[in-house]
Enzyme design. Structure first.
Site, short mmCIF file in Angstrom:
data_model
loop_
_atom_site.label_atom_id
_atom_site.label_comp_id
_atom_site.label_asym_id
_atom_site.label_seq_id
_atom_site.Cartn_x
_atom_site.Cartn_y
_atom_site.Cartn_z
N ASN A 190 0.81 -1.22 0.00
CA ASN A 190 0.00 0.00 0.00
C ASN A 190 0.85 1.28 0.00
O ASN A 190 0.30 2.38 0.08
CB ASN A 190 -0.96 0.03 1.18
CG ASN A 190 -0.28 0.32 2.51
OD1 ASN A 190 0.82 -0.17 2.76
ND2 ASN A 190 -0.93 1.10 3.36
N TYR A 191 2.18 1.14 -0.07
CA TYR A 191 3.03 2.34 -0.08
C TYR A 191 3.11 2.88 -1.50
O TYR A 191 3.48 2.17 -2.43
CB TYR A 191 4.44 2.00 0.40
CG TYR A 191 4.57 1.62 1.84
CD1 TYR A 191 3.58 1.91 2.77
CD2 TYR A 191 5.70 0.93 2.30
CE1 TYR A 191 3.71 1.55 4.09
CE2 TYR A 191 5.84 0.57 3.62
CZ TYR A 191 4.84 0.87 4.52
OH TYR A 191 4.97 0.51 5.84
#
Length: 329
Positions: free
Chosen positions: A54-55
């Site tokens: 999710n980065y």
């Protein structure tokens, strides 16, 4: 560089005592700078690198996976393979399923979500086997048995080398680990939580969504598990509090607004002066030699920042300095 052993049995790996956080790569840190930081880290003996699927989805124009993509591009450009001696950790569960979504729209930890996330991470990272995979956040809509059973299957078929958990309540970590032990499955062996020398009040929530601080209960749990030979490794993120130890433009958030903070900062400054080190280096040395031991996870955006971090592994506090820090605040 110092080194630590994480995991147990056949899955155990020796890793650098500093973990490099790749979160900003591909977003606030461009690919070329990311490559330079990664090269310097490895040249200095660093072997432990952290990212997540999710980065960095919360920044405008990003959807998550950018950091993994940069790591995959770097590995390919350097000719690295699954047996390159590095341990690259990634996480799943928190990636939003909708554009501009937050944790309320997270993919979660169902069997389907886990398997889909793993395939995406493997593709972006260019890895047949993920060295270390964390469940990033809790998903109480899914039975723990489903999540840890799916993870165990992935470990059994060598899709994942080692399992970890981040930002879960201590009781859920213990319950998940017990389920795995009872079933004879691979279970969580690495824990990732926020921690630093300055400690927040626990009656005020951290403003950073999804962050979970290492509580006294969690630290006690890790120590007690160590006495029974089942100690998980503790990796701690945000150890330098976004630069607040050294930068006047970085203010501490409300949970750190209590009398203990001033006392601890005074002790930290005194020890840094005595040791001829920076405040950041003293914080990292304190974490490295803690009880229980901790592996600091740090994101850097420049080679200068990385060099300061690497030098901290050579700093050994005296018994007196350690006592001064421990007893303050």
């Amino acid at each position: 560089m110092q080194y630590r052993t994480i995991g147990t049995g056949a899955a155990a790996r020796e890793v650098s005592a500093i973990c490099l956080g790749a979160m900003p790569f591909g977003s606030v840190v461009d690919e070329a700078t990311g490559f330079a930081v990664l090269d310097r880290f490895v040249e200095a003996g660093g072997t432990f690198i952290d990212t997540s699927n999710n980065y960095i989805s919360w920044l405008p124009g990003h959807q998550g996976g950018e950091s993994e993509t940069v790591l995959g591009n770097w590995r390919a450009s350097r000719g690295l393979g699954d047996d390159d001696g590095l341990v690259i950790a990634t996480k799943l569960g928190a990636k939003p399923l909708t554009p501009d979504g937050g944790l309320e729209a997270a993919e979660g930890l169902s069997a389907q979500a886990v398997r889909s996330a793993v395939e995406g991470s493997r593709k972006r990272l260019g890895m047949d086997r993920l060295d270390l995979l964390y469940t990033h956040i809790e998903d109480r809509s899914v039975a723990l048995e489903e999540t840890v059973g799916t993870l165990a299957d992935l470990a059994a078929d060598d899709t994942v080398g080692m399992l970890g958990v981040s930002n879960h309540r201590t009781w859920r970590v213990e319950r998940a680990r017990q389920i795995s032990r009872d079933a004879g499955w691979a279970g969580y062996e690495v824990l990732q939580y926020r921690n630093s020398y300055l400690q927040p009040r626990f009656d005020i929530g951290l403003p950073e969504g999804g962050h979970m601080h290492a509580t006294p209960e969690l630290l006690d749990y890790v120590r007690e598990e160590g006495r029974t030979g089942r100690a998980p490794t503790l990796v701690v993120y945000t150890p330098l509090l976004f630069g607040a130890y050294t930068r006047a433009d970085k203010e501490l958030s409300a949970p750190y607004d209590h009398p203990g903070t001033a006392k601890r900062m005074a002790a930290l400054r005194r020890v840094a002066t005595e040791a001829g080190a920076t405040l950041n280096q003293v914080v990292l040395s304190w974490l490295l030699d803690n009880d229980p031991p901790m592996i600091p996870l740090l994101g850097v955006s420049s080679l200068a920042q990385l060099d300061e971090v690497l030098e901290a592994t050579e700093l050994k506090l005296t018994i007196e300095q350690r006592a001064l820090l421990d007893e303050a605040g």
